[in-house]
Design an enzyme around this catalytic site. Structure first.
Site, PDB file in Angstrom:
ATOM      1  N   ASP A 162       0.829  -1.205   0.000  1.00 37.36           N
ATOM      2  CA  ASP A 162       0.000   0.000   0.000  1.00 37.36           C
ATOM      3  C   ASP A 162       0.867   1.260   0.000  1.00 37.36           C
ATOM      4  OD1 ASP A 162      -2.056   1.779   0.336  1.00 37.36           O
ATOM      5  OD2 ASP A 162      -2.873   0.849   2.139  1.00 37.36           O
ATOM      6  N   GLU A 206      -2.415   1.449  -4.729  1.00 38.56           N
ATOM      7  CA  GLU A 206      -2.014   2.861  -4.871  1.00 38.56           C
ATOM      8  C   GLU A 206      -3.166   3.643  -5.472  1.00 38.56           C
ATOM      9  OE1 GLU A 206      -2.342   2.835  -8.214  1.00 38.56           O
ATOM     10  OE2 GLU A 206      -0.364   3.571  -8.853  1.00 38.56           O
ATOM     11  N   GLY A 208      -5.168   3.514  -7.848  1.00 41.73           N
ATOM     12  CA  GLY A 208      -5.404   3.750  -9.277  1.00 41.73           C
ATOM     13  C   GLY A 208      -4.563   4.857  -9.880  1.00 41.73           C
ATOM     14  N   ASP A 229     -10.650   4.098  -1.206  1.00 46.65           N
ATOM     15  CA  ASP A 229     -11.282   3.075  -0.358  1.00 46.65           C
ATOM     16  C   ASP A 229     -12.804   3.009  -0.509  1.00 46.65           C
ATOM     17  OD1 ASP A 229      -8.694   2.952   0.465  1.00 46.65           O
ATOM     18  OD2 ASP A 229      -9.122   3.152   2.603  1.00 46.65           O
TER      19      ASP A 229
HETATM   20  C1  GLA Z   1      -5.445   2.358   2.860  1.00 47.25           C
HETATM   21  C2  GLA Z   1      -5.971   1.207   2.007  1.00 47.25           C
HETATM   22  C3  GLA Z   1      -6.987   0.414   2.807  1.00 47.25           C
HETATM   23  C4  GLA Z   1      -6.333  -0.111   4.086  1.00 47.25           C
HETATM   24  C5  GLA Z   1      -5.745   1.035   4.887  1.00 47.25           C
HETATM   25  C6  GLA Z   1      -4.914   0.529   6.060  1.00 47.25           C
HETATM   26  O1  GLA Z   1      -6.450   3.292   3.146  1.00 47.25           O
HETATM   27  O2  GLA Z   1      -6.543   1.690   0.817  1.00 47.25           O
HETATM   28  O3  GLA Z   1      -7.492  -0.657   2.032  1.00 47.25           O
HETATM   29  O4  GLA Z   1      -5.333  -1.038   3.736  1.00 47.25           O
HETATM   30  O5  GLA Z   1      -4.895   1.851   4.078  1.00 47.25           O
HETATM   31  O6  GLA Z   1      -4.277   1.547   6.753  1.00 47.25           O
END
Ligand code: GLA
Length: 405
Positions: A162, A206, A208, A229
Protein backbone atom coordinates in the site's frame (compact mmCIF):
# COMPACT_ATOMS: atom_id res chain seq x y z
CA UNK A 1 -7.80 8.16 14.16
CA UNK A 2 -6.32 6.66 11.04
CA UNK A 3 -5.16 9.01 8.35
CA UNK A 4 -6.96 8.96 5.01
CA UNK A 5 -4.51 7.41 2.57
CA UNK A 6 -5.40 9.85 -0.20
CA UNK A 7 -4.50 13.08 1.55
CA UNK A 8 -0.76 13.23 0.91
CA UNK A 9 -1.21 12.47 -2.76
CA UNK A 10 -3.46 15.27 -3.89
CA UNK A 11 -0.64 17.58 -4.88
CA UNK A 12 1.30 14.83 -6.60
CA UNK A 13 -1.71 13.69 -8.57
CA UNK A 14 -2.30 17.21 -9.81
CA UNK A 15 1.30 17.43 -10.97
CA UNK A 16 1.01 14.16 -12.86
CA UNK A 17 -2.10 15.38 -14.64
CA UNK A 18 -0.27 18.41 -16.03
CA UNK A 19 2.68 16.50 -17.36
CA UNK A 20 1.52 14.97 -20.60
CA UNK A 21 4.81 15.16 -22.44
CA UNK A 22 6.57 13.31 -19.69
CA UNK A 23 3.79 10.73 -19.62
CA UNK A 24 4.17 9.97 -23.30
CA UNK A 25 7.83 9.20 -22.82
CA UNK A 26 7.13 6.92 -19.89
CA UNK A 27 4.34 5.10 -21.69
CA UNK A 28 6.55 4.44 -24.70
CA UNK A 29 9.20 2.95 -22.48
CA UNK A 30 6.72 0.58 -20.86
CA UNK A 31 4.92 -0.42 -24.05
CA UNK A 32 7.77 -2.78 -24.90
CA UNK A 33 8.18 -4.37 -21.50
CA UNK A 34 7.13 -7.99 -21.25
CA UNK A 35 4.30 -8.94 -18.92
CA UNK A 36 5.92 -9.95 -15.66
CA UNK A 37 3.02 -10.98 -13.39
CA UNK A 38 3.19 -14.57 -12.21
CA UNK A 39 -0.06 -16.07 -13.53
CA UNK A 40 0.38 -19.32 -11.59
CA UNK A 41 -0.71 -17.75 -8.30
CA UNK A 42 -3.74 -15.89 -9.61
CA UNK A 43 -4.98 -17.61 -12.77
CA UNK A 44 -8.44 -16.55 -11.59
CA UNK A 45 -9.14 -13.57 -9.31
CA UNK A 46 -7.96 -14.21 -5.71
CA UNK A 47 -10.72 -15.09 -3.23
CA UNK A 48 -10.52 -14.76 0.53
CA UNK A 49 -11.02 -12.36 3.42
CA UNK A 50 -9.27 -9.20 4.61
CA UNK A 51 -9.34 -7.70 8.09
CA UNK A 52 -9.56 -3.99 7.24
CA UNK A 53 -13.18 -3.19 6.33
CA UNK A 54 -14.63 -4.64 9.52
CA UNK A 55 -11.85 -4.72 12.10
CA UNK A 56 -9.42 -1.95 10.98
CA UNK A 57 -6.80 -1.68 13.76
CA UNK A 58 -8.75 -3.99 16.10
CA UNK A 59 -7.23 -7.11 14.63
CA UNK A 60 -5.10 -9.68 16.44
CA UNK A 61 -3.95 -13.29 16.30
CA UNK A 62 -7.06 -14.73 18.01
CA UNK A 63 -9.41 -12.84 15.69
CA UNK A 64 -7.55 -14.00 12.60
CA UNK A 65 -7.70 -17.64 13.79
CA UNK A 66 -11.43 -17.26 14.46
CA UNK A 67 -11.94 -15.92 10.92
CA UNK A 68 -10.06 -18.90 9.48
CA UNK A 69 -12.22 -21.29 11.52
CA UNK A 70 -15.37 -19.52 10.36
CA UNK A 71 -14.26 -19.55 6.74
CA UNK A 72 -14.22 -23.32 6.93
CA UNK A 73 -17.36 -23.75 9.09
CA UNK A 74 -19.47 -21.41 6.96
CA UNK A 75 -18.69 -23.30 3.75
CA UNK A 76 -16.78 -20.35 2.30
CA UNK A 77 -13.58 -22.36 1.91
CA UNK A 78 -15.46 -25.02 -0.05
CA UNK A 79 -16.96 -22.30 -2.22
CA UNK A 80 -13.43 -21.17 -3.21
CA UNK A 81 -12.32 -18.61 -0.60
CA UNK A 82 -8.67 -19.24 0.28
CA UNK A 83 -6.80 -16.20 1.58
CA UNK A 84 -6.97 -14.91 5.14
CA UNK A 85 -5.37 -11.50 4.77
CA UNK A 86 -4.12 -9.41 7.68
CA UNK A 87 -4.23 -5.73 6.71
CA UNK A 88 -2.48 -2.82 8.41
CA UNK A 89 -1.51 -2.61 12.14
CA UNK A 90 0.23 -5.98 12.64
CA UNK A 91 3.71 -4.42 12.33
CA UNK A 92 6.07 -4.10 15.27
CA UNK A 93 9.56 -2.62 15.45
CA UNK A 94 12.60 -3.90 13.63
CA UNK A 95 15.25 -5.85 15.51
CA UNK A 96 18.92 -4.81 15.64
CA UNK A 97 19.54 -6.45 12.25
CA UNK A 98 16.59 -4.62 10.71
CA UNK A 99 14.27 -7.62 10.56
CA UNK A 100 10.61 -6.70 10.81
CA UNK A 101 8.79 -8.15 13.81
CA UNK A 102 5.08 -8.39 14.45
CA UNK A 103 3.70 -6.38 17.38
CA UNK A 104 2.15 -7.71 20.61
CA UNK A 105 -1.19 -8.40 18.88
CA UNK A 106 0.55 -11.07 16.77
CA UNK A 107 2.96 -12.94 19.07
CA UNK A 108 4.08 -15.53 16.50
CA UNK A 109 3.37 -14.97 12.82
CA UNK A 110 4.90 -18.30 11.74
CA UNK A 111 2.65 -20.18 14.16
CA UNK A 112 -0.35 -18.24 12.85
CA UNK A 113 0.56 -19.11 9.26
CA UNK A 114 0.91 -22.78 10.25
CA UNK A 115 -2.54 -22.67 11.83
CA UNK A 116 -4.14 -21.05 8.78
CA UNK A 117 -2.39 -23.54 6.48
CA UNK A 118 -3.60 -26.45 8.63
CA UNK A 119 -7.15 -25.38 7.72
CA UNK A 120 -6.39 -25.63 4.00
CA UNK A 121 -6.20 -21.83 3.75
CA UNK A 122 -3.46 -19.30 2.97
CA UNK A 123 -2.21 -16.27 4.90
CA UNK A 124 -1.80 -12.74 3.57
CA UNK A 125 -0.01 -9.75 4.99
CA UNK A 126 0.29 -6.00 4.37
CA UNK A 127 3.08 -3.46 3.99
CA UNK A 128 4.04 -0.22 2.26
CA UNK A 129 6.90 0.86 -0.04
CA UNK A 130 7.13 3.92 2.21
CA UNK A 131 8.74 4.16 5.66
CA UNK A 132 5.26 4.16 7.27
CA UNK A 133 2.01 2.41 6.46
CA UNK A 134 -1.25 4.34 6.16
CA UNK A 135 -1.98 3.68 9.85
CA UNK A 136 1.50 4.89 10.80
CA UNK A 137 3.16 1.52 11.38
CA UNK A 138 6.53 0.31 10.05
CA UNK A 139 6.72 0.12 6.23
CA UNK A 140 9.22 -1.73 4.04
CA UNK A 141 11.20 1.25 2.73
CA UNK A 142 14.89 0.28 2.55
CA UNK A 143 14.13 -3.23 3.83
CA UNK A 144 12.34 -4.74 0.83
CA UNK A 145 14.49 -7.86 0.38
CA UNK A 146 14.72 -8.45 4.10
CA UNK A 147 10.93 -8.18 4.49
CA UNK A 148 10.24 -10.45 1.52
CA UNK A 149 12.56 -13.04 3.08
CA UNK A 150 10.77 -12.72 6.40
CA UNK A 151 7.37 -13.14 4.76
CA UNK A 152 8.60 -16.25 2.95
CA UNK A 153 10.06 -17.66 6.19
CA UNK A 154 6.77 -17.07 8.00
CA UNK A 155 4.85 -18.83 5.21
CA UNK A 156 3.03 -15.80 3.84
CA UNK A 157 1.10 -16.34 0.59
CA UNK A 158 -0.23 -12.86 -0.30
CA UNK A 159 1.13 -9.33 0.05
CA UNK A 160 -0.94 -6.15 -0.19
CA UNK A 161 1.56 -3.37 -0.79
CA UNK A 162 0.00 0.00 0.00
CA UNK A 163 1.54 3.28 -1.22
CA UNK A 164 0.78 5.35 1.93
CA UNK A 165 3.79 7.43 3.02
CA UNK A 166 5.67 6.75 -0.20
CA UNK A 167 3.29 9.31 -1.72
CA UNK A 168 5.16 12.01 0.21
CA UNK A 169 8.39 11.02 -1.55
CA UNK A 170 6.63 11.37 -4.90
CA UNK A 171 5.46 14.88 -4.05
CA UNK A 172 9.04 16.09 -3.68
CA UNK A 173 10.10 15.34 -7.27
CA UNK A 174 8.91 16.40 -10.71
CA UNK A 175 6.02 14.44 -12.24
CA UNK A 176 8.18 12.47 -14.65
CA UNK A 177 10.44 11.36 -11.83
CA UNK A 178 7.39 10.63 -9.66
CA UNK A 179 6.07 8.18 -12.25
CA UNK A 180 9.44 6.48 -12.47
CA UNK A 181 9.79 6.23 -8.69
CA UNK A 182 6.26 4.91 -8.26
CA UNK A 183 6.80 2.06 -10.68
CA UNK A 184 10.32 1.43 -9.40
CA UNK A 185 9.05 1.09 -5.82
CA UNK A 186 6.56 -1.59 -6.84
CA UNK A 187 9.07 -3.33 -9.09
CA UNK A 188 11.56 -3.41 -6.21
CA UNK A 189 9.23 -5.43 -4.00
CA UNK A 190 8.34 -7.64 -6.98
CA UNK A 191 12.00 -8.50 -7.43
CA UNK A 192 12.42 -9.01 -3.68
CA UNK A 193 9.50 -11.45 -3.59
CA UNK A 194 10.89 -13.33 -6.58
CA UNK A 195 14.27 -13.59 -4.90
CA UNK A 196 12.69 -14.82 -1.66
CA UNK A 197 11.47 -17.76 -3.72
CA UNK A 198 7.98 -18.34 -2.30
CA UNK A 199 4.92 -17.97 -4.56
CA UNK A 200 3.18 -14.90 -3.12
CA UNK A 201 0.21 -13.11 -4.65
CA UNK A 202 1.37 -9.53 -5.17
CA UNK A 203 -1.41 -6.99 -4.76
CA UNK A 204 -0.76 -3.30 -5.41
CA UNK A 205 -2.65 -0.64 -3.53
CA UNK A 206 -2.01 2.86 -4.87
CA UNK A 207 -5.64 3.82 -5.47
CA UNK A 208 -5.40 3.75 -9.28
CA UNK A 209 -2.85 6.55 -9.61
CA UNK A 210 -0.90 6.93 -12.82
CA UNK A 211 -3.37 4.57 -14.56
CA UNK A 212 -1.85 1.57 -12.79
CA UNK A 213 -3.79 -0.83 -15.03
CA UNK A 214 -1.39 0.12 -17.86
CA UNK A 215 1.73 -1.01 -15.99
CA UNK A 216 0.70 -3.08 -12.95
CA UNK A 217 1.34 -6.43 -14.64
CA UNK A 218 4.76 -5.23 -15.81
CA UNK A 219 5.89 -4.73 -12.22
CA UNK A 220 4.68 -8.20 -11.30
CA UNK A 221 1.28 -7.32 -9.85
CA UNK A 222 -1.38 -10.00 -9.71
CA UNK A 223 -3.94 -7.32 -8.81
CA UNK A 224 -4.00 -3.57 -8.42
CA UNK A 225 -6.47 -1.34 -6.70
CA UNK A 226 -8.14 0.94 -9.22
CA UNK A 227 -9.75 3.36 -6.72
CA UNK A 228 -9.65 4.87 -3.26
CA UNK A 229 -11.28 3.07 -0.36
CA UNK A 230 -14.73 1.54 -0.39
CA UNK A 231 -17.20 2.22 2.42
CA UNK A 232 -20.27 0.23 3.45
CA UNK A 233 -22.76 2.42 1.58
CA UNK A 234 -24.58 1.97 -1.73
CA UNK A 235 -23.35 5.36 -2.93
CA UNK A 236 -19.66 4.63 -2.47
CA UNK A 237 -19.87 0.98 -3.55
CA UNK A 238 -21.73 1.87 -6.76
CA UNK A 239 -19.50 4.88 -7.45
CA UNK A 240 -16.43 2.62 -7.32
CA UNK A 241 -18.05 -0.32 -9.11
CA UNK A 242 -19.53 1.50 -12.08
CA UNK A 243 -16.37 3.61 -12.40
CA UNK A 244 -14.67 0.41 -13.63
CA UNK A 245 -16.31 0.83 -17.05
CA UNK A 246 -13.66 0.67 -19.76
CA UNK A 247 -10.99 -1.14 -17.75
CA UNK A 248 -11.78 -4.68 -18.94
CA UNK A 249 -9.01 -4.79 -21.52
CA UNK A 250 -6.34 -4.40 -18.86
CA UNK A 251 -7.23 -7.49 -16.80
CA UNK A 252 -6.68 -11.17 -17.47
CA UNK A 253 -5.36 -14.38 -15.92
CA UNK A 254 -2.63 -13.46 -13.43
CA UNK A 255 -3.35 -9.73 -13.37
CA UNK A 256 -6.65 -8.26 -12.22
CA UNK A 257 -8.25 -4.87 -11.65
CA UNK A 258 -9.20 -4.58 -7.98
CA UNK A 259 -12.07 -2.22 -7.09
CA UNK A 260 -11.44 -2.89 -3.35
CA UNK A 261 -12.71 -5.41 -0.84
CA UNK A 262 -16.29 -6.46 -0.23
CA UNK A 263 -18.58 -4.88 2.37
CA UNK A 264 -21.20 -7.64 2.26
CA UNK A 265 -22.36 -8.53 5.76
CA UNK A 266 -21.18 -5.31 7.41
CA UNK A 267 -24.74 -4.03 7.70
CA UNK A 268 -24.70 -0.72 5.85
CA UNK A 269 -26.55 -1.80 2.71
CA UNK A 270 -29.92 -3.35 1.91
CA UNK A 271 -30.15 -6.93 0.57
CA UNK A 272 -30.62 -5.78 -3.04
CA UNK A 273 -27.65 -3.40 -2.68
CA UNK A 274 -25.36 -6.18 -1.45
CA UNK A 275 -26.73 -8.33 -4.30
CA UNK A 276 -25.67 -5.56 -6.69
CA UNK A 277 -22.27 -5.37 -4.96
CA UNK A 278 -21.40 -9.04 -5.42
CA UNK A 279 -22.96 -9.21 -8.91
CA UNK A 280 -20.89 -6.26 -10.09
CA UNK A 281 -17.66 -7.52 -8.51
CA UNK A 282 -18.18 -10.97 -10.11
CA UNK A 283 -18.90 -9.37 -13.46
CA UNK A 284 -15.70 -7.33 -13.10
CA UNK A 285 -13.68 -10.50 -12.40
CA UNK A 286 -12.56 -8.67 -9.27
CA UNK A 287 -10.76 -10.25 -6.34
CA UNK A 288 -13.48 -11.42 -3.95
CA UNK A 289 -12.13 -10.52 -0.53
CA UNK A 290 -14.86 -10.60 2.08
CA UNK A 291 -14.52 -7.70 4.50
CA UNK A 292 -16.96 -8.68 7.24
CA UNK A 293 -16.78 -10.64 10.51
CA UNK A 294 -17.06 -14.24 9.32
CA UNK A 295 -17.89 -15.45 12.83
CA UNK A 296 -21.15 -13.46 12.87
CA UNK A 297 -22.85 -14.01 9.53
CA UNK A 298 -26.57 -14.25 8.88
CA UNK A 299 -27.72 -17.05 6.56
CA UNK A 300 -28.40 -14.34 3.95
CA UNK A 301 -24.79 -13.12 4.09
CA UNK A 302 -23.45 -16.66 3.76
CA UNK A 303 -25.82 -17.32 0.86
CA UNK A 304 -24.63 -14.19 -0.95
CA UNK A 305 -20.95 -14.87 -0.42
CA UNK A 306 -21.15 -18.55 -1.36
CA UNK A 307 -23.58 -18.38 -4.30
CA UNK A 308 -21.98 -20.85 -6.72
CA UNK A 309 -23.40 -19.22 -9.87
CA UNK A 310 -21.96 -15.84 -8.88
CA UNK A 311 -18.57 -17.29 -7.97
CA UNK A 312 -18.53 -19.12 -11.31
CA UNK A 313 -18.94 -15.77 -13.10
CA UNK A 314 -16.04 -14.24 -11.18
CA UNK A 315 -13.81 -17.29 -11.49
CA UNK A 316 -14.55 -18.15 -15.11
CA UNK A 317 -11.48 -19.65 -16.78
CA UNK A 318 -11.60 -17.33 -19.77
CA UNK A 319 -10.60 -14.53 -17.38
CA UNK A 320 -12.37 -11.77 -19.29
CA UNK A 321 -13.54 -8.88 -17.18
CA UNK A 322 -17.07 -7.71 -17.99
CA UNK A 323 -17.73 -4.18 -19.13
CA UNK A 324 -20.49 -1.66 -19.66
CA UNK A 325 -22.29 -1.97 -23.01
CA UNK A 326 -24.32 1.19 -22.42
CA UNK A 327 -25.90 3.23 -19.70
CA UNK A 328 -29.20 5.03 -19.97
CA UNK A 329 -29.04 7.50 -17.14
CA UNK A 330 -29.18 5.40 -14.00
CA UNK A 331 -29.91 2.17 -15.90
CA UNK A 332 -26.81 0.21 -16.82
CA UNK A 333 -26.31 -2.79 -19.12
CA UNK A 334 -23.08 -4.73 -18.77
CA UNK A 335 -21.82 -7.98 -20.35
CA UNK A 336 -19.16 -10.58 -19.56
CA UNK A 337 -18.09 -13.29 -21.99
CA UNK A 338 -17.73 -16.76 -20.47
CA UNK A 339 -15.46 -19.67 -21.39
CA UNK A 340 -18.38 -21.84 -22.59
CA UNK A 341 -19.42 -19.22 -25.15
CA UNK A 342 -22.34 -17.91 -23.11
CA UNK A 343 -22.53 -14.30 -21.99
CA UNK A 344 -23.59 -12.80 -18.70
CA UNK A 345 -25.89 -9.85 -19.30
CA UNK A 346 -26.17 -7.71 -16.18
CA UNK A 347 -28.89 -5.09 -15.79
CA UNK A 348 -28.47 -2.59 -12.98
CA UNK A 349 -30.92 0.01 -11.72
CA UNK A 350 -29.06 2.79 -9.90
CA UNK A 351 -32.31 4.66 -9.22
CA UNK A 352 -33.76 4.11 -5.78
CA UNK A 353 -37.18 3.35 -7.33
CA UNK A 354 -38.37 0.59 -9.65
CA UNK A 355 -37.80 1.05 -13.38
CA UNK A 356 -38.43 -0.84 -16.59
CA UNK A 357 -35.28 -1.69 -18.50
CA UNK A 358 -35.32 -2.72 -22.15
CA UNK A 359 -33.07 -5.55 -23.21
CA UNK A 360 -32.49 -5.53 -26.95
CA UNK A 361 -30.47 -8.65 -27.72
CA UNK A 362 -29.60 -7.43 -31.26
CA UNK A 363 -28.18 -4.22 -29.86
CA UNK A 364 -26.15 -6.30 -27.41
CA UNK A 365 -24.53 -8.02 -30.39
CA UNK A 366 -26.43 -11.31 -30.53
CA UNK A 367 -27.16 -12.32 -34.13
CA UNK A 368 -29.42 -15.29 -33.49
CA UNK A 369 -32.31 -15.98 -31.11
CA UNK A 370 -31.10 -16.45 -27.54
CA UNK A 371 -32.06 -18.47 -24.49
CA UNK A 372 -31.67 -16.91 -21.06
CA UNK A 373 -31.36 -18.10 -17.48
CA UNK A 374 -32.16 -15.64 -14.69
CA UNK A 375 -29.38 -16.29 -12.18
CA UNK A 376 -30.76 -14.63 -9.03
CA UNK A 377 -34.26 -16.02 -9.62
CA UNK A 378 -32.69 -19.36 -10.61
CA UNK A 379 -35.18 -19.64 -13.43
CA UNK A 380 -34.89 -20.65 -17.09
CA UNK A 381 -36.60 -18.02 -19.19
CA UNK A 382 -36.38 -20.10 -22.40
CA UNK A 383 -36.13 -18.50 -25.82
CA UNK A 384 -36.28 -14.73 -25.52
CA UNK A 385 -38.00 -12.23 -27.80
CA UNK A 386 -35.53 -10.02 -29.66
CA UNK A 387 -36.48 -7.16 -27.38
CA UNK A 388 -37.94 -7.42 -23.90
CA UNK A 389 -38.70 -5.00 -21.07
CA UNK A 390 -37.91 -6.20 -17.56
CA UNK A 391 -38.93 -4.60 -14.29
CA UNK A 392 -36.06 -3.83 -11.98
CA UNK A 393 -36.54 -2.65 -8.36
CA UNK A 394 -34.46 0.29 -7.12
CA UNK A 395 -30.73 -0.42 -6.52
CA UNK A 396 -31.25 -4.00 -7.72
CA UNK A 397 -29.77 -6.14 -10.46
CA UNK A 398 -30.86 -8.85 -12.89
CA UNK A 399 -28.20 -11.27 -14.11
CA UNK A 400 -28.98 -13.28 -17.22
CA UNK A 401 -26.86 -16.09 -18.56
CA UNK A 402 -27.48 -15.82 -22.30
CA UNK A 403 -26.76 -18.52 -24.87
CA UNK A 404 -27.09 -17.99 -28.58
CA UNK A 405 -29.01 -20.83 -30.22
C1 GLA B 1 -5.45 2.36 2.86
C2 GLA B 1 -5.97 1.21 2.01
C3 GLA B 1 -6.99 0.41 2.81
C4 GLA B 1 -6.33 -0.11 4.09
C5 GLA B 1 -5.74 1.04 4.89
C6 GLA B 1 -4.91 0.53 6.06
O1 GLA B 1 -6.45 3.29 3.15
O2 GLA B 1 -6.54 1.69 0.82
O3 GLA B 1 -7.49 -0.66 2.03
O4 GLA B 1 -5.33 -1.04 3.74
O5 GLA B 1 -4.90 1.85 4.08
O6 GLA B 1 -4.28 1.55 6.75
Amino acid sequence: MIKNCLQPLRHWRAMIATSLTASLLAVTAYAHAAKAADASVAATPPMGWNSWNHFAEKIDDATVRAQADAMVASGMRDAGYVYINIDDTWEGERDAQGNIRSNAKFPDMKALADYVHSKGLKLGIYSSPGPKTCAGFEGSYGHEEQDARTYAAWGIDYLKYDLCSYGETLEKVDPFEARRLLRAAYEKMHQALKKAGRPIVYSLCEYGYDSVWHWGAEVGANAWRTTGDITDTYDRMSEIGFQQAGLSKFAGPGHWNDPDMLEIGNGGMKPEEYRTHISLWALLAAPLLAGNDLTKMTPETIALLTNRDIIAIDQDKLGKQGDRVYSEGELETWMKPMADGSKIVALFNRHDVQNGIIVDFRKLGFKHPVKAHDIWANKDLGTMPEKVELLLPGHDVILLRVTEK
